[in-house]
Design a protein around this motif. Structure first.
Motif, PDB file in Angstrom:
ATOM      1  N   VAL A 664      -8.686   0.041   3.310  1.00 32.63           N
ATOM      2  CA  VAL A 664      -8.903   0.228   2.157  1.00 32.63           C
ATOM      3  C   VAL A 664     -10.190   1.630   1.711  1.00 32.63           C
ATOM      4  CG1 VAL A 664     -10.010  -0.315  -0.391  1.00 32.63           C
ATOM      5  CG2 VAL A 664      -8.693  -1.836   0.416  1.00 32.63           C
ATOM      6  N   LEU A 665     -10.994   1.254   2.779  1.00 31.78           N
ATOM      7  CA  LEU A 665     -12.370   2.592   2.509  1.00 31.78           C
ATOM      8  C   LEU A 665     -11.916   3.507   2.792  1.00 31.78           C
ATOM      9  CD1 LEU A 665     -14.932   0.799   2.612  1.00 31.78           C
ATOM     10  CD2 LEU A 665     -15.533   1.019   4.628  1.00 31.78           C
ATOM     11  N   ARG A 667      -9.784   5.296   2.292  1.00 31.80           N
ATOM     12  CA  ARG A 667      -8.811   5.928   1.139  1.00 31.80           C
ATOM     13  C   ARG A 667     -10.250   6.185   0.188  1.00 31.80           C
ATOM     14  NH1 ARG A 667      -3.664   3.636  -0.350  1.00 31.80           N
ATOM     15  NH2 ARG A 667      -2.551   2.718   1.870  1.00 31.80           N
ATOM     16  N   LEU A 668     -11.157   6.214   0.533  1.00 33.76           N
ATOM     17  CA  LEU A 668     -12.574   6.303   0.082  1.00 33.76           C
ATOM     18  C   LEU A 668     -13.481   6.998   0.634  1.00 33.76           C
ATOM     19  CD1 LEU A 668     -13.657   2.668  -0.938  1.00 33.76           C
ATOM     20  CD2 LEU A 668     -12.326   4.332  -2.904  1.00 33.76           C
ATOM     21  N   GLY A 753      -5.656 -11.484  -9.131  1.00 29.96           N
ATOM     22  CA  GLY A 753      -5.643 -10.254  -9.172  1.00 29.96           C
ATOM     23  C   GLY A 753      -5.883  -8.902  -8.364  1.00 29.96           C
ATOM     24  N   VAL A 754      -6.260  -8.785  -7.451  1.00 33.01           N
ATOM     25  CA  VAL A 754      -5.368  -7.648  -5.848  1.00 33.01           C
ATOM     26  C   VAL A 754      -4.228  -7.545  -6.225  1.00 33.01           C
ATOM     27  CG1 VAL A 754      -5.381  -7.571  -4.175  1.00 33.01           C
ATOM     28  CG2 VAL A 754      -6.892  -8.553  -4.575  1.00 33.01           C
ATOM     29  N   MET A 757      -3.746  -5.706  -9.569  1.00 36.97           N
ATOM     30  CA  MET A 757      -4.662  -3.953  -9.686  1.00 36.97           C
ATOM     31  C   MET A 757      -3.265  -3.087  -8.679  1.00 36.97           C
ATOM     32  SD  MET A 757      -8.103  -4.028  -9.774  1.00 36.97           S
ATOM     33  CE  MET A 757      -8.404  -5.889  -9.070  1.00 36.97           C
ATOM     34  N   ILE A 758      -2.728  -3.281  -7.136  1.00 39.38           N
ATOM     35  CA  ILE A 758      -2.365  -3.016  -6.183  1.00 39.38           C
ATOM     36  C   ILE A 758      -0.694  -2.277  -6.993  1.00 39.38           C
ATOM     37  CG2 ILE A 758      -0.697  -2.461  -4.030  1.00 39.38           C
ATOM     38  CD1 ILE A 758      -3.423  -4.255  -3.340  1.00 39.38           C
ATOM     39  N   PHE A 760      -0.632  -2.008 -10.832  1.00 41.15           N
ATOM     40  CA  PHE A 760      -0.608  -0.846 -11.749  1.00 41.15           C
ATOM     41  C   PHE A 760      -0.517   0.383 -10.732  1.00 41.15           C
ATOM     42  CE2 PHE A 760      -2.692  -3.905 -14.437  1.00 41.15           C
ATOM     43  CZ  PHE A 760      -1.462  -4.162 -15.898  1.00 41.15           C
ATOM     44  N   ARG A 761      -1.215   0.300  -9.808  1.00 37.75           N
ATOM     45  CA  ARG A 761      -1.387   1.939  -9.289  1.00 37.75           C
ATOM     46  C   ARG A 761       0.195   2.376  -9.068  1.00 37.75           C
ATOM     47  NH1 ARG A 761      -3.663   2.032  -3.551  1.00 37.75           N
ATOM     48  NH2 ARG A 761      -1.509   1.394  -3.183  1.00 37.75           N
ATOM     49  N   ASP A 764       1.262   3.899 -12.131  1.00 39.72           N
ATOM     50  CA  ASP A 764       0.733   5.236 -12.362  1.00 39.72           C
ATOM     51  C   ASP A 764       1.374   6.468 -12.145  1.00 39.72           C
ATOM     52  OD1 ASP A 764      -0.935   3.910 -13.840  1.00 39.72           O
ATOM     53  OD2 ASP A 764      -2.249   3.883 -12.704  1.00 39.72           O
TER      54      ASP A 764
ATOM     55  N   VAL B  26     -18.641   3.089  -1.030  1.00 37.28           N
ATOM     56  CA  VAL B  26     -18.082   2.408  -0.283  1.00 37.28           C
ATOM     57  C   VAL B  26     -19.272   1.561   0.410  1.00 37.28           C
ATOM     58  CG1 VAL B  26     -16.897   3.121   2.077  1.00 37.28           C
ATOM     59  CG2 VAL B  26     -17.519   4.944   0.190  1.00 37.28           C
ATOM     60  N   ALA B  89     -12.464  -9.383  -1.299  1.00 37.85           N
ATOM     61  CA  ALA B  89     -11.167  -8.818  -1.582  1.00 37.85           C
ATOM     62  C   ALA B  89     -10.945  -8.119  -2.783  1.00 37.85           C
ATOM     63  CB  ALA B  89      -9.862  -9.646  -1.430  1.00 37.85           C
ATOM     64  N   PHE B  90     -11.146  -9.261  -4.118  1.00 36.65           N
ATOM     65  CA  PHE B  90     -11.109  -8.802  -5.136  1.00 36.65           C
ATOM     66  C   PHE B  90     -11.980  -7.429  -5.393  1.00 36.65           C
ATOM     67  CE2 PHE B  90     -11.826  -8.947  -9.540  1.00 36.65           C
ATOM     68  CZ  PHE B  90     -10.575  -9.363  -9.692  1.00 36.65           C
ATOM     69  N   VAL B  92     -13.554  -4.841  -2.932  1.00 34.58           N
ATOM     70  CA  VAL B  92     -12.781  -3.785  -2.649  1.00 34.58           C
ATOM     71  C   VAL B  92     -11.758  -2.780  -3.373  1.00 34.58           C
ATOM     72  CG1 VAL B  92     -11.909  -3.079  -0.521  1.00 34.58           C
ATOM     73  CG2 VAL B  92     -13.526  -4.905  -0.019  1.00 34.58           C
ATOM     74  N   VAL B  93     -10.490  -4.192  -3.585  1.00 30.73           N
ATOM     75  CA  VAL B  93      -9.486  -2.912  -4.622  1.00 30.73           C
ATOM     76  C   VAL B  93     -10.212  -3.062  -5.845  1.00 30.73           C
ATOM     77  CG1 VAL B  93      -7.434  -3.975  -5.371  1.00 30.73           C
ATOM     78  CG2 VAL B  93      -8.123  -5.238  -3.234  1.00 30.73           C
ATOM     79  N   HIS B  96     -11.756   0.011  -5.340  1.00 36.29           N
ATOM     80  CA  HIS B  96     -10.688   1.439  -4.982  1.00 36.29           C
ATOM     81  C   HIS B  96     -10.221   1.607  -6.423  1.00 36.29           C
ATOM     82  CE1 HIS B  96      -6.711   2.454  -3.407  1.00 36.29           C
ATOM     83  NE2 HIS B  96      -7.561   3.244  -3.152  1.00 36.29           N
ATOM     84  N   ARG B  97      -9.550   1.201  -6.695  1.00 36.00           N
ATOM     85  CA  ARG B  97      -9.004   1.603  -8.383  1.00 36.00           C
ATOM     86  C   ARG B  97     -10.144   2.105  -9.749  1.00 36.00           C
ATOM     87  NH1 ARG B  97      -4.469   1.670 -10.476  1.00 36.00           N
ATOM     88  NH2 ARG B  97      -5.050   1.739 -12.930  1.00 36.00           N
ATOM     89  N   TYR B  99     -12.403   4.245  -8.021  1.00 32.82           N
ATOM     90  CA  TYR B  99     -12.357   5.780  -7.752  1.00 32.82           C
ATOM     91  C   TYR B  99     -11.500   6.264  -7.977  1.00 32.82           C
ATOM     92  CZ  TYR B  99     -13.310   8.849  -4.280  1.00 32.82           C
ATOM     93  OH  TYR B  99     -12.367  10.574  -3.666  1.00 32.82           O
ATOM     94  N   VAL B 100     -10.145   5.420  -8.090  1.00 32.72           N
ATOM     95  CA  VAL B 100      -8.402   6.302  -8.089  1.00 32.72           C
ATOM     96  C   VAL B 100      -8.992   7.087  -9.189  1.00 32.72           C
ATOM     97  CG1 VAL B 100      -6.152   6.285  -8.503  1.00 32.72           C
ATOM     98  CG2 VAL B 100      -7.800   5.040  -6.794  1.00 32.72           C
ATOM     99  N   ASP B 105     -17.684   8.775  -6.977  1.00 30.58           N
ATOM    100  CA  ASP B 105     -18.071   7.564  -5.739  1.00 30.58           C
ATOM    101  C   ASP B 105     -19.243   6.883  -6.097  1.00 30.58           C
ATOM    102  OD1 ASP B 105     -18.344   6.478  -3.245  1.00 30.58           O
ATOM    103  OD2 ASP B 105     -19.491   8.108  -2.477  1.00 30.58           O
TER     104      ASP B 105
END
Lengths: 767, 115
Positions: A664-665, A667-668, A753-754, A757-758, A760-761, A764, B26, B89-90, B92-93, B96-97, B99-100, B105
């Protein structure tokens, strides 16, 4: 007795349903409950009239020594009779007044809740229960005043009433608790009344001021009088009930109730005497400059409340007799007048007295009842109000000290104005030339007349036969308020004396004032400064100030900056915990670093170095790799110190974490430092402060001898009972299985939740 | 060992707070991970650390031979590790979301959603 108080609450839940089922007849049907209560309370009269006070106990929260106990004596019985008796007529009246209103079921529900709270308030012996009922009346009256909630003004006035009375309520709670302490931990009214040395309580002044703040706001004394006329936003049945027998009298009730034990000091005497007299005068003046029927009545209520407060403050035998007589008389005529005002409003479509005239022919019964009630208000013989007013003059003349002249003069002035206003109320709408009104008037229905006619007639009966209320109602009440039994005799004719002269003067001057009322009204119109500098402006400024402070502190604390929140939290923790640590630790914290093997020190050092490196590095990959090192080092520490399960879990979780971060990181955006060096130094100080605090805490805790672990039993049960040899596992899946189930649930939620959110992306992108 | 660990835990807390005070999303994630580790170690340390006494029972015995380290804090920390991972995990996602969606940031610039 418990049933009597709580039945209102029970009926409150049934009332909406009953109202829907029985339609037009619901008012009559529902009035059976207060009528039954009234009869029930009547049966108490023979007992109470002998001067007895009965206490009835029901344990409520026995552990805290809070009982649901009721004190039935002359005072509470008088109030209970007024509440249930007038309540009966109000319920019937509301059926006619709000005929066909869509929210009538809600109205009845709140009305019964209010009535029950009021009964609870006057009958409670326990002061905590009394306070709860006190606040319940504030809340339910808020709902009643704001009943027509679609109007913005109504909501504002309802809120005003609520805020003023609730602020007073808070002060009252403090005052009552101090009172309980002063009485030696006695939380019952009967106990407080029996306590000897309340005047010797060191905080007596503060206690009295707190209690008075509560009662003054509730009973609309100057300078808190402004909310009461505004509460006229309520439908008329509510006004009639709240202002005759209930809500606003609650403060008077409490002052009367506490008079024998708290009263009798200079503070009590002057505070109640002066504020009461000022309220009396203010109410009269404000009544004189009003043209709305309900506004006139509201201000005469303020006058009456001031009179009662003043009389309780004066506290002599005559004053208390006058207070209780006046209270009864006022309840009777004021309820009648309000209901008549409502009938006039209902039939003509206007509340403005200057817009009515010549209604005598169309509404003869209303006219007759209005005359009777207004005569009582004005204090003319042979009505009961006359006895009340004579006694009041007698009491003010005998007040003693400088107060005698002051109160007598104010009483005379307000009596003049009240005579004028009574005449306005009784004559203006009914006599003279017929005026065009928005609705074509005709006589009000039976449901709206039975109450005022009965109550106005009672005023006449009580006036003519003064011995009836004297023996049954006023006498026992006076005994309760005065603290000693007194024989009360009420007569119309007291002989030719000063009070009679004052009455005659008041009537003559009042009638002159009535004749010139239009001129006076025009004069008042020019005095607009009253509106500009009144207490209501003060209330508005206070409300604006409250909002401004709220806004300021929200901007300061809730400014949306994550860093600020965190800094505030950390500094608060460091401040509070650090201070406690500093104050409560006598011996220096021992270090004793020696018991460490080399490899252990290396692993520990890796963690620290890793943490520092992760904080300062500019490379994302470096930071993630360091996190991995930290995590695995911690796993090693677990393994080295007898926690193999923790070690394996930590290794698995750490592996997953690193994979997740890498996925993930990246992608940021990269590691960017947005803040200035000064900010970084400030943040570092905050961070090190918390780190240092945690270190000190652990060292301090480590120094404290550990008690026998509570897990010993778990260890012993593990193999024989749990059939497992890994004790930690047995604890997790057996002894604390519910915890683990909850944990599984949390992980499941996080996974959902995870996943969401994935997904939904993905959607989109599909768009 | 506990006094040494006190400094290790303190260092971890300091590093985590410092990272959470950064404005970069981050770095916030890194801070969260460090905070979770610091809290777990804190519980483990104050429950008393002992060498070589795992709470395990040999076959045929009913108690661990020669004493045992307190198993209850271990059970609690184990739960905390797993929950911490779920939260991480939650988070982080979620980050990320975020940010998208807002393409930003810098935490200080994400404030408009709050006011």
């Amino acid at each position: 007795m418990l049933l009597a108080v709580l039945s209102g609450f029970i009926l409150c839940t049934l009332a909406p349903w009953l109202t829907r089922s029985f339609g037009d007849r619901a008012g009559w049907l529902l009035s059976l409950l207060p009528a039954a209560l009234f009869i029930y309370f009547l049966t108490w009269i023979p007992t109470i009239a002998q001067g007895e006070a009965v206490i009835i106990h029901y344990p409520w929260i026995p552990g805290l020594d809070i009982n649901m106990s009721f004190l039935v004596d002359g005072l509470s019985l008088l109030f209970a009779l007024l509440i249930s008796g007038i309540g009966t007529f109000i319920i019937i009246y509301a059926g006619g007044y709000l005929h066909g209103h869509k929210d009538l079921p809600r109205f009845y529900a709140i009305m019964f809740a209010f009535m029950a709270s009021m009964l609870g308030l006057v009958l409670s012996d326990n002061i905590i229960a009394l306070f709860v009922f006190w606040e319940l009346t504030s809340v339910t009256s808020y709902l009643l005043i704001g009943f027509l909630h679609e109007d913005k003004d109504n909501r504002w006035f309802a809120l005003q009433g609520l805020l003023v009375t609730v602020v007073g309520g808070l002060a009252l709670l403090a005052g009552l608790l101090m009172l309980a302490v002063a009485a030696g931990g006695e939380y019952t009214l009967s106990g407080i009344l029996a306590a000897e040395d309340i005047h010797a309580y060191p905080f007596y002044t503060g206690m009295v001021l707190a209690i008075l703040l509560g009662t003054f706001t509730k009973s609309a004394q100057v300078p808190f009088h402004f909310w009461l006329p505004n509460a006229m936003a309520a439908p008329t049945p509510v006004s009639a009930f709240l202002h005759s027998a209930t809500m606003v009298k609650a403060g008077v009730f409490l002052m009367a109730r506490l008079n024998p034990s708290v009263g009798g000091t200079d503070l009590w005497f002057y505070a109640l005497g002066i504020f009461g007299a000022l309220t009396m005068l203010t109410g009269s003046v404000m009544a004189l400059r009003s043209t709305g029927l309900k506004a006139i009545l509201a201000y005469t209520t303020v006058m009456a409340l001031g009179t009662l407060t003043m009389l309780i403050g004066i506290g002599t035998e005559q004053a208390i007799i006058a207070a209780m007589t006046f209270l009864l008389a006022h309840a009777l005529y004021k309820a009648a007048l309000f209901m008549l005002a409502g009938a006039l409003d209902h039939e003509t479509g206007t509340k403005d007295v200057t817009k009515m005239g010549g209604l005598r022919q169309v509404m003869p019964i209303t006219f007759l009842a209005a005359c009777l009630a207004a005569l009582s208000l004005a204090g003319l013989p042979p009505l009961f109000g006359f006895i009340g007013k004579e006694l009041m003059f007698e009491a003010t003349l005998g007040a003693g000290g400088a107060l005698a002249a002051f109160t007598s003069l104010l009483a005379l002035l307000s009596a003049i104005m009240i005579v004028a206003m009574a005449a306005v109320f009784a004559l203006r709408p009914f006599t003279g030339r017929r005026k065009e009104t928005p609705k074509t008037p005709h006589e009000a229905p039976l449901s709206m007349l039975i109450g005022p006619v009965t109550l106005a007639t009672l005023g006449l009966v009580f006036g003519l036969f003064g011995f009836l209320p004297a023996a049954a109602l006023v006498g026992p009440a006076v005994a309760a308020v005065y603290g000693d039994p007194i024989t009360v005799e009420l007569y119309l004719w007291h002989g030719i004396n000063a009070p009679l002269m004052m009455s005659i003067a008041a009537v003559i001057a009042g009638l002159v004032l009535f004749a010139k009322w239009d001129t006076v009204l025009a004069g008042f119109k020019r005095l607009t400064f009253i509106d500009r500098f009144g207490m209501e402006r003060g209330y508005e400024h206070a409300m604006d100030g409250l909002v401004a402070v709220a806004e300021w502190q929200t901007r300061l604390l809730q400014n949306g900056s994550m860093g600020n929140y965190l800094t505030t939290i950390v500094l608060t923790i460091v401040g509070l915990a650090g201070w406690t640590l500093l104050v409560h630790t006598d011996t220096p914290i021992p270090l004793g670093l020696f018991d460490v093997n080399l490899y252990e020190a290396v692993v520990a050092g890796l963690v620290v170095v890793g943490a520092v490196f992760a904080s300062v590095t500019t490379s994302r990959l470096g930071a993630v790799a360091t996190l991995g090192i930290i995590g695995f080092s911690i796993a090693l520490i677990y393994v080295l110190f007898s926690a193999p399960d923790l070690g394996t879990t930590q290794i698995m979780v750490e592996t997953l974490t690193v994979i997740l971060l890498v996925l993930v990181l990246f992608r940021l955006p990269g590691f960017i430092d947005y803040s200035a060096p000064a900010t970084r130094i400030k943040d570092a100080v905050v961070a090190v402060a918390l780190g240092g605090l945690m270190t000190l805490l652990i060292l301090a805790v480590n120094d404290v001898p550990v008690a026998e672990p509570i897990s010993d039993q778990l260890v012993h049960w593990s193999e024989p009972e749990g059939h497992g040899r890994n004790i930690v596992n047995v604890i997790l899946v057996d002894f604390r299985a519910l915890d683990t189930l909850g944990e599984i649930f949390v992980i499941g939620l996080a996974a959902i939740g995870v996943y969401a959110m994935i997904r939904f992306r993905a959607e989109d992108k599909a768009q | 060992m506990e006094p040494l660990m006190a400094f290790v835990v303190g260092g971890l807390f300091a590093a985590s707070i410092y990272m959470m005070l950064r404005r970069s999303l981050v770095k916030l994630v890194i801070g969260l991970i460090l905070l979770s580790n610091a809290a777990n170690l804190l519980i483990f340390t104050v429950s008393g650390m002992q060498r070589g006494l795992p709470p395990l029972i040999a076959p045929g015995d009913t108690l661990p031979a020669g004493g045992w380290a307190d198993p209850l804090p271990q059970a609690l920390v184990l739960t905390a590790i797993v929950i911490g991972f779920g939260v991480l995990a939650f988070a982080v996602v979620l980050i990320h979301r975020a940010y998208v969606v807002v393409k930003e940031d810098d935490l200080e610039k994400m404030r408009s959603t709050d006011t």
